[in-house]
Design a protein around this motif. Structure first.
Motif, short mmCIF file in Angstrom:
data_model
loop_
_atom_site.label_atom_id
_atom_site.label_comp_id
_atom_site.label_asym_id
_atom_site.label_seq_id
_atom_site.Cartn_x
_atom_site.Cartn_y
_atom_site.Cartn_z
N GLY A 196 0.78 -1.23 0.00
CA GLY A 196 0.00 0.00 0.00
C GLY A 196 0.81 1.27 0.00
N PHE A 197 2.09 1.20 -0.37
CA PHE A 197 2.89 2.42 -0.49
C PHE A 197 3.98 2.20 -1.54
N SER A 198 4.53 3.33 -2.03
CA SER A 198 5.57 3.27 -3.07
C SER A 198 6.87 2.76 -2.48
N ILE A 199 7.56 1.93 -3.23
CA ILE A 199 8.84 1.38 -2.81
C ILE A 199 9.98 1.95 -3.64
N SER A 200 9.71 2.29 -4.89
CA SER A 200 10.75 2.76 -5.80
C SER A 200 10.25 3.98 -6.57
N THR A 201 11.17 4.85 -6.94
CA THR A 201 10.81 6.03 -7.73
C THR A 201 10.27 5.62 -9.09
N ALA A 202 9.14 6.21 -9.47
CA ALA A 202 8.56 6.00 -10.80
C ALA A 202 8.47 7.34 -11.50
N ILE A 203 8.50 7.30 -12.83
CA ILE A 203 8.49 8.54 -13.62
C ILE A 203 7.19 8.63 -14.40
N ALA A 204 6.60 9.83 -14.35
CA ALA A 204 5.43 10.13 -15.18
C ALA A 204 5.81 11.27 -16.12
N PRO A 205 6.32 10.96 -17.32
CA PRO A 205 6.68 12.03 -18.26
C PRO A 205 5.43 12.53 -18.99
N VAL A 260 7.80 14.10 -14.18
CA VAL A 260 7.32 14.07 -12.80
C VAL A 260 7.81 12.79 -12.14
N LEU A 261 8.66 12.93 -11.13
CA LEU A 261 9.21 11.77 -10.43
C LEU A 261 8.44 11.56 -9.14
N ASP A 262 7.80 10.41 -9.04
CA ASP A 262 7.05 10.05 -7.84
C ASP A 262 7.97 9.24 -6.94
N ALA A 263 8.47 9.88 -5.88
CA ALA A 263 9.48 9.24 -5.03
C ALA A 263 8.84 8.58 -3.82
N PRO A 264 9.33 7.40 -3.42
CA PRO A 264 8.79 6.75 -2.22
C PRO A 264 9.22 7.52 -0.97
N TYR A 277 8.04 6.34 2.32
CA TYR A 277 7.98 5.50 3.51
C TYR A 277 9.38 5.50 4.11
N PRO A 278 9.53 5.60 5.43
CA PRO A 278 10.86 5.80 6.03
C PRO A 278 11.94 4.86 5.53
N ASP A 279 11.60 3.57 5.33
CA ASP A 279 12.63 2.60 4.94
C ASP A 279 13.10 2.77 3.50
N PHE A 280 12.35 3.50 2.69
CA PHE A 280 12.70 3.64 1.27
C PHE A 280 12.95 5.09 0.88
N VAL A 281 13.16 5.93 1.89
CA VAL A 281 13.29 7.36 1.63
C VAL A 281 14.60 7.68 0.90
N GLY A 282 15.55 6.74 0.86
CA GLY A 282 16.78 6.96 0.11
C GLY A 282 16.51 7.26 -1.35
N ASP A 283 15.47 6.63 -1.92
CA ASP A 283 15.11 6.89 -3.31
C ASP A 283 14.67 8.33 -3.51
N ALA A 284 14.05 8.92 -2.48
CA ALA A 284 13.61 10.31 -2.58
C ALA A 284 14.81 11.25 -2.65
N TYR A 285 15.86 10.96 -1.87
CA TYR A 285 17.08 11.77 -1.92
C TYR A 285 17.68 11.72 -3.33
N ALA A 286 17.72 10.51 -3.90
CA ALA A 286 18.29 10.36 -5.24
C ALA A 286 17.46 11.09 -6.27
N ALA A 287 16.13 10.96 -6.18
CA ALA A 287 15.25 11.61 -7.15
C ALA A 287 15.38 13.13 -7.08
N MET A 288 15.52 13.67 -5.88
CA MET A 288 15.67 15.12 -5.74
C MET A 288 16.93 15.62 -6.43
N SER A 289 17.96 14.79 -6.46
CA SER A 289 19.21 15.22 -7.08
C SER A 289 19.07 15.40 -8.59
N ALA A 290 18.02 14.80 -9.17
CA ALA A 290 17.83 14.87 -10.63
C ALA A 290 16.82 15.93 -11.02
#
Length: 691
Positions: free
Chosen positions: A59-68, A78-82, A84-97
């Motif tokens: 019921g929550f996002s695990i990996s960054t997905a792209i909606a171009p 549009v990058l939809d970043a996860p 949830y605390p355990d997967f927030v690392g993907d959000a840091y990576a997505a923000m860098s792009a």
């Protein structure tokens, strides 16, 4: 400065607390722009972006997905970043792009701890920021309270660009404060009309506040405004773009993503006011300098901000084009490995669907299969460009993992290594002290997903087990003993005889061996065998089966037999003598110590310090936060490592998800008597079981 073409591409990352409708905002953009035929992920429809089976189950996002999407002639990645605390690392990576981070907030619950943490991460990356207050159709939605909370949390430079018409069941659309129009959907079609009379005062007040905030982006217009002159519509819209780009103003949007209300206004604003990479300035490099690119420089530079092991497509690398234009087949050099890598295909990815593209210009995002590049790598023509990497959250949740079936350990480790290559927040290592395979992650859910994927994709099952603590043994006093080994079996016998003295080493040296034999009582050729016998015994331990450290051993006397003495005999004699000497030298157990820096809001500092004391630890200092960390306290403590192997989970509970910590394991201290007794009893039971 970016290369040509980037003015038509804008990259936006959606972040925020889990469960606030962030993915729904991206899903709502897809049908409104014609990318998909209907709204996904609602009322039983299949989502476009949360396509992984694990995401559906949890019921929550695990990996960054792209909606171009394309809107008004502009590409919005549009990058939809996860989040949830355990997967927030993907959000840091997505923000860098991306150039803009949009924080989605629930109109009832307001901003959460993850939202706050990512807000400051976006600030560190110098991103433009925006807020979207979602779920205004909820019965408990309160726009005024949510907006006031956001201003209190993130500053008074927040200003509404859209406000809701009603809330809960009465929510009927939004008011565009910039253009002073009411907007809503009828039958899926946008309707723009005059502002209803009951919302006129609220709209005027929001417009006045908005104008007052954005004029600060231009000194000349601000002076006119202060002198009583009216800011024109063109000036206001121009100021909005400049103020957002220069990060002196944060626009606040409102709506309901499930009902798609407010989404068109948001997309209009993103196209009109959000910055492009060309607006973003020069690219920071790892050496502290900046990449200054001419608009006419077509030499490509790309940055890998994410890797993904896809069951259908294999390894996929998500690339942000920093400069030039890339085409299928181009070869670039990886700055880290110094190897050439060929970009065989370029894909545009929407959820899990891929579409071939023939080129991508600076500012765009593409997905490339079968690259060796890892997250954070930079590839260029020269291989000398290396963009500054982003900082991931600490992966301090550690657990050991074991295969369920014998013979599958090799496949297990290979899968774990492959997963760790794709996810920098996941680390796998073989602990030489304990023999365990140890996973380091952000949290339990990340490991749970890993095990599920292990079974689904590799056909291997495994389970987690508690970490073994690498205790050590040592001695506290000087003692001596004789080690004598004599064996006669009818043929050539064995004879070794040595006297050993053991004493504690206090200078930090783990082991020292000294030859004090005089008079040839032990031939020199047998001395190395005695040393080896001692070291082997130290490795196995004497007290409870743990390796020994901080011991000095001297061989000072002995005897030999001219026929029966050999290296094996003296090695055995050394083991006997060393064990006897240690038993008389007050042997003790040592435990590894963890040095922690725990940062929490001030209100949780007392709970953290109480937990440190309850964990046999000691608080060694406290530091008050400054700047972005104002209102936070850092507790510096030393705690036995055995007490904090689960600290990532414990701190999350203690601080309600607001705490962070850094940990370094170094040094040993003597185990208290009661703990040592328990370990001695366990060692005795284990030895009895083995026998």
């Amino acid at each position: 400065m970016a290369a040509k073409g980037s003015e038509k591409v804008k990259n936006v990352v959606l972040v925020g607390q889990g469960g606030v409708g962030k993915t729904m905002l991206a899903e709502a953009m897809l049908p409104l722009t014609g990318r998909t035929p209907r709204l996904g992920g609602h009322a039983g429809t299949k989502p476009t972006l949360d396509y992984d089976g694990e995401e559906g189950e949890r019921g929550f996002s695990i990996s960054t997905a792209i909606a171009p999407i394309t809107w008004e002639g502009t590409r919005l990645n549009v990058l939809d970043a996860p989040c949830y605390p355990d997967f927030v690392g993907d959000a840091y990576a997505a923000m860098s792009a991306c150039e803009t981070a949009v924080f989605v907030v629930d109109a009832a619950s307001g901003p959460g701890t993850i939202t706050t943490r990512l807000w400051y991460a976006a600030e560190d990356l110098s991103l433009a920021r925006a807020l979207f207050i979602n779920r205004l159709d909820r019965s408990d939605a309160d726009y005024d309270v949510a907006f006031a909370t956001l201003q209190e949390r993130f500053g008074t430079n927040l200003g509404a660009v859209t406000i809701p018409m009603g809330s809960g069941d009465a929510f009927s659309g939004i008011i565009d404060v910039v253009h002073m129009k009411a907007r809503h959907l009828e039958g899926g079609k946008p309707v723009v009309e005059d502002i209803p009379a009951e919302y006129a005062d609220a709209a005027e007040a929001a417009r006045a506040q908005l104008t007052e905030l954005v004029v600060e982006a231009d000194d000349e217009i601000m002076m006119k405004y202060l002198e009583g002159e009216e800011v024109t519509q063109d000036e206001l819209e121009g100021l909005l773009a400049k103020a957002i780009r220069e990060r002196v103003f944060v626009p606040v949007f409102s709506g309901s993503c499930v009902r798609e209300e407010g989404v068109i206004s948001f997309m209009d604003a993103a196209v009109a006011w959000f910055p492009t990479m060309a607006d973003f300035g020069r690219i920071p490099l790892v050496n502290g300098e900046q990449l200054d690119i001419s608009p006419d420089d077509d030499r490509p530079v790309v940055f890998a901000f994410k890797s993904l092991n896809d069951p259908q497509n294999g390894r996929l690398s998500f690339l942000k084009v920093l400069a030039g234009t890339i085409t299928p087949g181009v070869e670039l050099t990886n700055a880290r490995t110094r190897k050439n890598e060929r970009l065989g295909h370029l894909y545009q990815m929407c959820g899990k669907e891929t579409t071939d593209v023939q080129q991508a210009a600076a500012g765009d995002i593409v997905v490339v299969p079968k690259l060796e590049a890892m997250t954070g790598d930079t590839l260029s023509v020269t291989g000398k460009v290396e963009a500054a990497a982003f900082r991931f959250p600490n992966s301090l949740y550690r657990t050991a993992i074991e295969a369920d079936a014998r013979g599958t350990e090799g496949k297990l480790y290979a899968f774990l290594e492959k997963s760790a290559d794709a996810d920098p927040t996941l680390k796998v290592e073989r602990d030489e002290d304990t023999g365990q395979t140890v996973i380091s992650a952000i949290g339990e859910a990340q490991v749970s997903v890993l095990l599920d994927r292990l079974e689904d994709r590799a056909g291997i099952t495994a389970h987690t087990v508690a970490l073994k603590i690498p205790y050590r043994e040592t001695i506290r006093r000087v003692a001596s003993a004789q080690g004598r080994h004599k064996k006669q079996t009818g043929g050539a016998g064995q004879f070794g005889d040595c006297y050993l003295r053991v004493e504690p080493l206090l200078d930090g040296t783990d082991y020292e061996f000294v030859d004090e034999v005089v008079g040839g009582h032990i031939p020199r050729g047998f001395i190395p065998a005695i040393d080896k016998g001692v070291q082997e015994t130290m490795k196995d331990g004497v007290l409870a089966g743990y390796p020994m450290i901080d011991v000095k051993v001297a061989v000072y006397e002995g005897s030999y037999h001219p026929v029966d003495s050999n290296e094996m005999a003296f090695k055995t004699a050394a083991r006997i003598g060393f064990q006897k000497a240690v038993e008389q030298a007050e042997p003790v157990l040592l435990e590894p110590m963890a040095h922690l820096r725990i940062t929490v809001p001030e209100s949780y500092a007392g709970s953290v310090m109480g937990d440190v004391s309850a964990s046999r630890g000691r608080v060694e200092g406290m530091e008050a936060g400054t700047g972005a960390q104002a209102g936070e306290t850092t507790v510096v403590a030393t705690i036995p490592y055995a007490e904090v192997t689960d600290y990532a989970t414990r701190l999350r509970s203690l601080s309600r998800g607001t705490g962070e910590f850094e940990m370094e394991v170094s040094g040993y201290e003597q185990v208290p008597h009661d703990i040592q007794q328990k370990l001695d009893d366990y060692a005795a039971r284990r030895a009895a079981g083995e026998k």
